[in-house]
Design a protein around this motif. Structure first.
Motif, short mmCIF file in Angstrom:
data_model
loop_
_atom_site.label_atom_id
_atom_site.label_comp_id
_atom_site.label_asym_id
_atom_site.label_seq_id
_atom_site.Cartn_x
_atom_site.Cartn_y
_atom_site.Cartn_z
N PRO A 275 14.25 51.17 -0.36
CA PRO A 275 14.68 51.36 0.99
C PRO A 275 14.92 49.93 1.83
O PRO A 275 15.65 50.02 2.53
N ARG A 276 14.67 49.03 0.77
CA ARG A 276 15.92 48.09 1.32
C ARG A 276 16.98 48.17 1.45
O ARG A 276 18.49 47.69 2.31
N LEU A 277 17.82 49.15 0.62
CA LEU A 277 19.60 48.99 0.31
C LEU A 277 19.86 50.02 1.23
O LEU A 277 20.67 50.77 1.63
N ASP A 278 18.50 51.27 0.97
CA ASP A 278 18.62 52.78 1.17
C ASP A 278 19.78 53.62 0.35
O ASP A 278 20.52 53.99 0.40
N PHE A 279 19.40 53.02 -1.23
CA PHE A 279 19.71 53.21 -2.06
C PHE A 279 19.21 54.44 -2.38
O PHE A 279 17.82 54.73 -2.99
N ASP A 280 20.61 55.44 -3.68
CA ASP A 280 19.72 56.73 -4.22
C ASP A 280 19.25 55.71 -5.36
O ASP A 280 19.48 55.03 -5.65
N ILE A 281 17.90 56.48 -6.11
CA ILE A 281 17.35 55.97 -7.53
C ILE A 281 17.32 56.58 -8.45
O ILE A 281 16.92 58.43 -8.34
N ASP A 282 17.92 56.15 -9.58
CA ASP A 282 18.85 56.94 -10.99
C ASP A 282 17.63 58.31 -11.11
O ASP A 282 16.38 57.56 -10.77
N GLU A 283 17.58 59.06 -11.54
CA GLU A 283 16.40 60.14 -12.51
C GLU A 283 15.68 59.48 -12.88
O GLU A 283 14.79 60.13 -13.42
N GLN A 284 16.22 58.38 -14.33
CA GLN A 284 15.59 58.19 -15.37
C GLN A 284 14.71 57.11 -14.70
O GLN A 284 13.71 57.29 -15.82
N ILE A 285 14.79 56.31 -13.49
CA ILE A 285 13.31 55.56 -13.24
C ILE A 285 12.65 56.39 -12.73
O ILE A 285 11.17 56.38 -13.32
N TYR A 286 12.26 57.71 -12.41
CA TYR A 286 11.30 58.96 -11.84
C TYR A 286 10.77 59.23 -13.03
O TYR A 286 9.24 59.14 -12.91
N GLU A 287 11.30 59.64 -14.06
CA GLU A 287 10.79 60.26 -15.35
C GLU A 287 10.59 59.24 -15.82
O GLU A 287 9.01 58.81 -17.26
#
Length: 296
Positions: A125-137
Motif C-alpha cells: 500500500p505504501r508504494l501501490d506496487f503489485d506483489i510477486d506471486e511467490q510471496i503469496y505462496e
C-alpha cells in the motif's frame, strides 16, 4: 584500506543505531545510517535467529556490495549508488522492478525472516506496487515465524503503514491474502472489511496516529479489547481505539463526525473520552448540537 579496525574506529566516531544489535549500523555526523556490507546465515525461524558478519574487506568493493545485497528481502531495496561516480549498483535488477511497480523477493532467503512478510504487506500500500506471486505462496509456510514475531515489531510495521500509505487498510488485506492475518492481528481477522474501510476513510483526511487508531477501533467494534490485549499498545493507542469502538457501539457517528470529535486531540492524546460519549448519548438531536460543549 585506511582503517585497520573499521568497527572500532567507527564506534569512536559515530553513534550506534542499536548498541544491542549484532549488525554494525551507525549514524554519521549528518544523521545518515551507515552500515558495512555484511553476510548473514539463518539459525532458526525467528526474526532474530541469524549469525551475521562483515564481508571480507579484502574483496573488491563491487563484490562486497553484491554479497550484501543478495541477502536483502526485496529487489527494490537492493539498489545502491556509487558515491564516486553516481552510477547505480543494481545486481538484483531492482531498478526494473521499480519501473514495473513490482515487489519481488531477491531470493528464497526471503523466507528466513518472517518480518519480511509484514514488510511486503506494508510496502504494497505504501508504494501501490503489485506483489510477486511467490510471496503469496510463501505465506502459509511462514505462519509459525510470523506468529513468533514480538508484538512491538508487528505494531511497528502497522504504525509505519498508517503513516506512509494512503490506503492502510490494504496492509490487513494483504496479510489476509498471505494467510497470515489471523496470526499477526487475530482481532482483525473477523472484522477485516469494517476495519479496512474505516481506516481508509479516515486516512483520506488525516495521518494523525490517534485518529487512525480510533478508526481501527471503530471497525473492530467489540473486538477492540482483544486487539489491545494481543499487542503491546501504548496507553494512547488503547484509549484511541476504545474511543472509536464506543462511538461505533453507540451508532452515533459517521466518519466525518468521528474526525471532528477526534480532532479534539491535545498533545497527541484524546482526553475525556467518557465525557464525550456521555454528551453524545445525552443529545437526541445528533452530533451537530455537541459543538459548543466540545469546544468548552
Amino acid at each position: 584500506d585506511e582503517v585497520d579496525e573499521p568497527i572500532e574506529m567507527l564506534s569512536e566516531q559515530m553513534d550506534f543505531v542499536d548498541t544491542e544489535s549484532a549488525f554494525p549500523v551507525f549514524f554519521d555526523s549528518e544523521e545518515r545510517e551507515v552500515a558495512l556490507p555484511r553476510t548473514e546465515e539463518s539459525t532458526g525461524v525467528g526474526f532474530e535467529d541469524f549469525d551475521a558478519d562483515v564481508v571480507d574487506p579484502d574483496l573488491p568493493v563491487e563484490e562486497q556490495i553484491e554479497i550484501d545485497m543478495e541477502r536483502r528481502d526485496m529487489t527494490i531495496g537492493s539498489i545502491g549508488i556509487d558515491a564516486r561516480d553516481g552510477e547505480l549498483v543494481d545486481p538484483m535488477n531492482g531498478r526494473d522492478d521499480v519501473l514495473d511497480r513490482k515487489i519481488e523477493p531477491v531470493s528464497e532467503a526471503f523466507k528466513e525472516d518472517p518480518v519480511r512478510m509484514l514488510r511486503a504487506a506494508r510496502f504494497g500500500p505504501r508504494l501501490d506496487f503489485d506483489i510477486d506471486e511467490q510471496i503469496y505462496e510463501w505465506g502459509p509456510e511462514m505462519r509459525d515465524g510470523v506468529e513468533a514475531v514480538p508484538d512491538e515489531r508487528v505494531v511497528k510495521e502497522l504504525d509505519k503503514t498508517l503513516y506512509q500509505a494512503d490506503n492502510p487498510g490494504r496492509f490487513f488485506e494483504l496479510l489476509d491474502d498471505f494467510d497470515l492475518l489471523d496470526v499477526a492481528f487475530p482481532a482483525v481477522d473477523n472484522t477485516l472489511g469494517s476495519v479496512s474501510e474505516s481506516v481508509n476513510q479516515v486516512r483520506d483526511r488525516t495521518d494523525e496516529e490517534d485518529v487512525l487508531y480510533a478508526a481501527i477501533g471503530a471497525g473492530l467494534g467489540q473486538n477492540v479489547d482483544e486487539f489491545a490485549d494481543s499487542h503491546s499498545l501504548s496507553n494512547d493507542k488503547v484509549e484511541a481505539a476504545a474511543f472509536g469502538s464506543r462511538m461505533a457501539e453507540k451508532d452515533q457517528l459517521d466518519t466525518d463526525d468521528l474526525l471532528r470529535i477526534a480532532e479534539r486531540i491535545s498533545d497527541g492524546r484524546i482526553f475525556g473520552v467518557e465525557r464525550i460519549i456521555d454528551l453524545i448519548v445525552a443529545q437526541s438531536d445528533g452530533s451537530e448540537q455537541l459543538e459548543p460543549e466540545l469546544r468548552e
